[in-house]
Design a protein around this motif. Sequence first.
Motif, PDB file in Angstrom:
ATOM      1  N   TYR A   1       0.813  -1.215   0.000  1.00  0.00           N
ATOM      2  CA  TYR A   1       0.000   0.000   0.000  1.00  0.00           C
ATOM      3  C   TYR A   1       0.853   1.275   0.000  1.00  0.00           C
ATOM      4  O   TYR A   1       0.355   2.367  -0.284  1.00  0.00           O
ATOM      5  CB  TYR A   1      -0.956   0.000   1.196  1.00  0.00           C
ATOM      6  N   LEU A   2       2.139   1.143   0.325  1.00  0.00           N
ATOM      7  CA  LEU A   2       3.037   2.302   0.327  1.00  0.00           C
ATOM      8  C   LEU A   2       3.636   2.575  -1.050  1.00  0.00           C
ATOM      9  O   LEU A   2       4.216   3.634  -1.270  1.00  0.00           O
ATOM     10  CB  LEU A   2       4.194   2.071   1.321  1.00  0.00           C
ATOM     11  N   ARG A   3       3.500   1.619  -1.947  1.00  0.00           N
ATOM     12  CA  ARG A   3       4.148   1.713  -3.242  1.00  0.00           C
ATOM     13  C   ARG A   3       3.405   2.646  -4.180  1.00  0.00           C
ATOM     14  O   ARG A   3       2.176   2.648  -4.256  1.00  0.00           O
ATOM     15  CB  ARG A   3       4.261   0.328  -3.874  1.00  0.00           C
ATOM     16  N   SER A   4       4.164   3.451  -4.905  1.00  0.00           N
ATOM     17  CA  SER A   4       3.588   4.325  -5.923  1.00  0.00           C
ATOM     18  C   SER A   4       3.629   3.630  -7.273  1.00  0.00           C
ATOM     19  O   SER A   4       4.529   2.828  -7.554  1.00  0.00           O
ATOM     20  CB  SER A   4       4.386   5.634  -6.003  1.00  0.00           C
ATOM     21  N   THR A   5       2.667   3.939  -8.114  1.00  0.00           N
ATOM     22  CA  THR A   5       2.619   3.355  -9.458  1.00  0.00           C
ATOM     23  C   THR A   5       3.868   3.696 -10.258  1.00  0.00           C
ATOM     24  O   THR A   5       4.310   2.920 -11.105  1.00  0.00           O
ATOM     25  CB  THR A   5       1.375   3.864 -10.209  1.00  0.00           C
ATOM     26  N   CYS A   6       4.456   4.859  -9.962  1.00  0.00           N
ATOM     27  CA  CYS A   6       5.626   5.281 -10.729  1.00  0.00           C
ATOM     28  C   CYS A   6       6.806   4.337 -10.538  1.00  0.00           C
ATOM     29  O   CYS A   6       7.736   4.325 -11.353  1.00  0.00           O
ATOM     30  CB  CYS A   6       6.026   6.707 -10.355  1.00  0.00           C
ATOM     31  N   GLN A   7       6.782   3.521  -9.487  1.00  0.00           N
ATOM     32  CA  GLN A   7       7.891   2.606  -9.223  1.00  0.00           C
ATOM     33  C   GLN A   7       7.787   1.311 -10.022  1.00  0.00           C
ATOM     34  O   GLN A   7       8.741   0.537 -10.052  1.00  0.00           O
ATOM     35  CB  GLN A   7       7.965   2.296  -7.726  1.00  0.00           C
ATOM     36  N   THR A   8       6.641   1.092 -10.663  1.00  0.00           N
ATOM     37  CA  THR A   8       6.465  -0.123 -11.452  1.00  0.00           C
ATOM     38  C   THR A   8       6.173   0.155 -12.917  1.00  0.00           C
ATOM     39  O   THR A   8       6.223  -0.767 -13.734  1.00  0.00           O
ATOM     40  CB  THR A   8       5.312  -0.960 -10.878  1.00  0.00           C
ATOM     41  N   MET A   9       5.886   1.399 -13.267  1.00  0.00           N
ATOM     42  CA  MET A   9       5.576   1.715 -14.661  1.00  0.00           C
ATOM     43  C   MET A   9       6.845   1.716 -15.511  1.00  0.00           C
ATOM     44  O   MET A   9       7.953   1.774 -15.001  1.00  0.00           O
ATOM     45  CB  MET A   9       4.867   3.074 -14.745  1.00  0.00           C
ATOM     46  N   GLN A  10       6.654   1.629 -16.817  1.00  0.00           N
ATOM     47  CA  GLN A  10       7.778   1.659 -17.745  1.00  0.00           C
ATOM     48  C   GLN A  10       8.509   3.001 -17.647  1.00  0.00           C
ATOM     49  O   GLN A  10       7.888   4.036 -17.380  1.00  0.00           O
ATOM     50  CB  GLN A  10       7.299   1.429 -19.172  1.00  0.00           C
ATOM     51  N   LEU A  11       9.817   2.943 -17.897  1.00  0.00           N
ATOM     52  CA  LEU A  11      10.619   4.158 -17.754  1.00  0.00           C
ATOM     53  C   LEU A  11      10.152   5.262 -18.696  1.00  0.00           C
ATOM     54  O   LEU A  11      10.091   6.430 -18.302  1.00  0.00           O
ATOM     55  CB  LEU A  11      12.095   3.844 -18.002  1.00  0.00           C
TER      56      LEU A  11
END
Length: 403
Positions: free
Chosen positions: A351-361
Amino acid sequence: MISQEIHAICDSFLLDQEWFQSLKAVNATIAVVDYVFMSNCLAIIPYRLSIPYVFQGISPEHHAITRTPWHASVYPSMLTFYSDQMNFYERMVNHILTVPSYFLTLMGNPAKSVKAYAPEKPEISFENLMHQAALYLSETDVLLEFASPSLPNVKHIGGPATRPAAPLKGDLHKFVEKSNHGIIVVSFGSFLDNFPEKHLEKLEIAFKEIKYDVIWKHSAPKFIASNIFLTKWLPQNDLLGHPKTKLFITHCGNNGQFEALYHGVPMLGFPVFGDQFHNGRRIQVKGYGIPMDIYNYTKDELVSTINELIVNPKYKNKIKQASEIFRSRPETPAARGARYIDHVIKYGGDYLRSTCQTMQLYQFLMLDIYAVFLAVIIVSLCLVKFVIQKCYRCCCVKKKKMD
């Protein structure tokens, strides 16, 4: 090359099945991986064990690993040695150095694929593996580092080793007690052998001329002068916390700076390599001390700088106030880090994770959006050119017919 040595170190750990089985037998709940480039590959171990893992280190939050959204006009790259107050030229250089860092191969990237080390696990890139940490415990603090944004799973625990000073003992205690004007603590960590011999000679000459007593961590203890105490090892934290300590001369290591901050001691820095130049710059901007060029200074300049840092109250006042803020917090950095780890063990960290940490560069850097904007501009220019050509031809044709 250093990359080959790192690859060899990674292979020696990650391909050691007996060591892996011994770790598996521990049945650990979570793993804490030291975030330093030569050990980043160890994140593959908790991945193989299917347990969450936490990175702990001094990496800047806006690094490609944490994917913290930031702006290069305000947050300086550690490669530049700039502060957060940059002029036009510095902002331009900062942009040029920052954007490519997202596309470079990560330092500490193992030679083989993650699948080669964890054949029983699904295929994943090493970069994506680094982005899947449950927490990033960053050993930074706004009191020492430039203010920057952070994501929910990036926690500041700067100075986890800081603690109250213990009483001095033995000859060191006797030397300090006899001091009439105060002491200066000199420690360059484990890097003394990398210092130029001329630098060490200038230090010795300068220390003989000042009225303060000097306790110097030196690899070859010898008698120099009555006001200089040389020792192969010193209790740095306990010395910095002694009321007679006036100044800390350091190579600008992160841990040493936090100890000086904790005890409110001004610093004179001699950066040698890596993040030490950035660390020297930040104490200057914060007003906690003065950095000097190890290859370019005179003995008189050193004596003058020492006296400036001790006599001028602005340095002591600045770092003393920061020390009070640092120590006024309800938790120590170590306790805060432990609490965050316990929290992840109990509740998880998804729940602490942001989508930006898993999206494509390319999505994170909005390259696809910029590509659309560029395409629209190009099409618009082409249309304008087409209309202008049509109008020009119509006007010219009509004019020729009239003639």
